[in-house]
Design an enzyme around this catalytic site. Structure first.
Site, PDB file in Angstrom:
ATOM      1  CB  VAL A  30      34.239  33.974  36.402  1.00 52.04           C
ATOM      2  CG1 VAL A  30      33.919  34.968  37.502  1.00 52.04           C
ATOM      3  CG2 VAL A  30      35.660  34.171  35.883  1.00 52.04           C
ATOM      4  CB  CYS A  31      30.425  33.274  39.384  1.00 53.94           C
ATOM      5  SG  CYS A  31      28.971  33.281  40.468  1.00 53.94           S
ATOM      6  CB  ALA A  32      27.004  30.651  37.097  1.00 50.60           C
ATOM      7  N   GLY A  78      32.222  29.074  36.138  1.00 51.10           N
ATOM      8  CA  GLY A  78      33.066  28.018  36.671  1.00 51.10           C
ATOM      9  C   GLY A  78      32.317  26.709  36.792  1.00 51.10           C
ATOM     10  CG  MET A  81      38.918  33.141  39.295  1.00 50.35           C
ATOM     11  SD  MET A  81      39.417  34.685  38.495  1.00 50.35           S
ATOM     12  CE  MET A  81      41.139  34.283  38.076  1.00 50.35           C
TER      13      MET A  81
END
Length: 545
Positions: A281-283, A285, A310
């Site tokens: 998720v975000c960083a 990811g 995501m």
């Protein structure tokens, strides 16, 4: 003692802004007539507004001027139109200046921040303020002054979004049952208790961003992504990052990716050596992409059976407000400051994200607390939002380098743990989520295009960065697009796939279950002999301040 956050931020931006303003001054000799015409247009626009002849539209999704008096009261209507006209004319003036695009983008962002600050909604003309003062006979202003004094004494970087004692993590938030089965210096590994009698053999390891607390993904029973995955018959594990201090200053991509690799090994061991699906998720990811690049380089890619990303910036060419403001000089000063401290303070992180959209995340809250004298309403998402974390200096340095170089566009240019990272060599199927109104990772930056190998599916959510992640199946008005990725052209992808009503969550879990192996009996006991339960979820690290 470290310098204050305000001084750090102003010092980091002053050099680049000064250079951009100097570039504007440099256009005066060659574009004198252009400046004269633009000034005349500004004066004309202001005069039209003052006469009540201007009808500029309020930007969409802008709730600051919802009060009917902004349209019905002639004085307020004129004030609003003068502000709108000035904002529009500033943008038009900048568009025709003969300056570098980086300077133009920086000045556009500066103008947006100043426009949000000088908005009529922040003045005593705001009808909400006038009505509140009348209704309370001035008591609201006294209460607002007390609130402001208290926040100054407590050195609050922004107006509080939620009372500090409104929710308790582990009781009201992040209360999905589970156990910490591993505690390392940088992270804890949580195994959640299955909610189904049977589940898929391949477990899911969630890698949240190290920039925030993980429990956005397990906020409440209704919005919890963790619980949703459990209810769909998935075996869920999650990394809970430690809130670093100066002793962790050397922890960068290498350390965080090594931690993810270690967690991956433990999850596989606990689940009979099954291949694992990853969710970044975000960083988080970004860490997941780097981990997959390392595994593929080592020919260990089969340890991962599927990967979900995501709101992940796989394309580092961001054009967000924060990136526009941070020029080379500011980035270098930021590096020096965080290495002096050993970390980026949590309040600096909170301020940086809030000031990307001050009209949503700074001034409405300040108005409510200081002008209207309100106490913020208890809201779970706001409680999480102000529970910020620090970032180690090395990780800040690595992230800045990533967004400067965009290394995934040049396969092999990024070397990690002795491995050249080439995402095109990855063969693992992947699922990607982007958010239509994301101001942190714009949707097109989440689009994998041809940067990533393997079969890719992209999904566009209807909302913004945070709201897209807490998008439960019963969300009213939710919609998404979903389809295969066959090229780099996102506009073509958007034209090809039509919106579907509802949340993206069932689409994600349906895709994930196809890659998560056979159905087996759910474990009755969490952990294993080698990794016994240490502490109930959400663990220890999430509580560290």
């Amino acid at each position: 003692m470290p310098v204050s956050s305000a001084h750090t931020g102003s010092a980091a931006l002053a050099g680049d802004l000064a250079n951009s303003l100097q570039a504007v001054l440099g256009t005066l000799p060659a574009q004198r007539s252009y400046h004269t015409r633009q000034l005349a247009r500004l004066v004309t626009q202001l005069l039209r507004a003052a006469r009540g002849q201007s009808t500029l539209a309020i930007p969409q999704r802008d709730s600051r001027f919802d009060h009917p008096a902004w349209q019905s009261n002639p004085l307020l209507q004129r004030i609003l139109q003068m502000w709108l006209g000035s904002t529009v004319q500033y943008q038009q003036w900048l568009s025709g200046l003969d300056i570098a695009e980086t300077d133009r983008a920086r000045l556009i962002q500066l103008g947006e921040m100043l426009s949000a600050t000088l908005a009529p909604s922040n003045t005593p003309f705001n009808p909400r303020i006038l009505e509140r003062v009348k209704a309370t006979r001035g008591a609201s202003l006294c209460q607002g002054a007390q609130n402001l004094a208290a926040d100054i004494v407590l050195r609050q970087p922004l107006a509080p979004l939620c009372p500090d004692d409104a929710f308790l993590v582990g009781r009201d938030l992040a209360h999905t049952p589970g156990q910490v089965i591993l505690r390392e210096p940088l992270f804890e590994l949580i195994q959640y208790r299955p909610t189904t009698v049977q589940l898929h053999a391949s477990p899911l390891l969630i890698i949240p961003p190290p920039l925030n607390r993980f429990y956005l993904l397990d906020l409440t029973e209704r919005t919890s992504l963790v619980k949703h995955a459990l209810d769909q018959g998935l075996h869920v594990f999650l990394i809970s990052w430690r809130n670093p201090d100066a002793s962790h200053c050397g922890s960068g991509f290498n350390h965080y990716v090594r931690a993810c690799d270690h967690a991956l090994k433990i999850v596989s061991q606990v689940t009979n050596h099954a291949p694992v699906s990853l969710l970044g998720v975000c960083a988080g990811g970004l860490l997941t992409l780097l981990l997959q690049g390392v595994l593929t380089s080592r020919r260990q890619g089969d340890r991962v059976c599927a990967a979900s990303y995501m709101v992940t910036p796989i394309d580092a060419r961001l054009s967000t407000g924060l990136v526009r403001l941070l020029g080379p000089a500011a980035r270098q000063r930021l590096r020096l400051k965080v290495w002096q401290r050993g970390f980026l303070p949590a309040e600096d992180m909170a301020r940086a994200f809030a000031w990307q959209r001050p009209e949503q995340f700074v001034w409405p809250q300040a108005l409510d607390r200081y002008a209207l004298g309100h106490t913020p309403m208890p809201r779970e998402i706001m409680s999480w939002s102000q529970d910020s974390t620090r970032l180690p200096a090395h990780l800040v340095d690595d992230l800045l380098d990533y967004f400067e170089r965009d290394p995934f566009a040049c396969p092999g240019s990024l070397v990690l743990q002795g491995c050249s990272i080439d995402l095109r060599a990855i063969t693992t199927p992947s699922w990607h989520l982007g958010a239509q109104h994301d101001h942190i990772v714009p949707c097109h930056n989440s689009f994998p295009g041809q940067r990533l190998g393997g079969d890719s599916t992209f999904v566009q959510s209807h909302s913004g960065h945070i709201q897209s992640l807490i998008n439960p199946p019963d969300h009213p008005g939710a919609w998404f697009r979903a389809g295969k990725v066959a090229h780099d052209d996102m506009p073509e992808w958007l034209n090809k796939y039509s919106p579907q009503s509802g949340s993206w969550r069932h689409h994600w879990t349906a895709w994930l279950k196809l890659h998560s192996g056979k159905i087996v009996a759910a474990p009755k006991v969490l952990g294993s002999a080698a990794f016994p339960p240490l502490q109930p979820a959400p663990g220890r690290y999430v509580h560290q301040s």
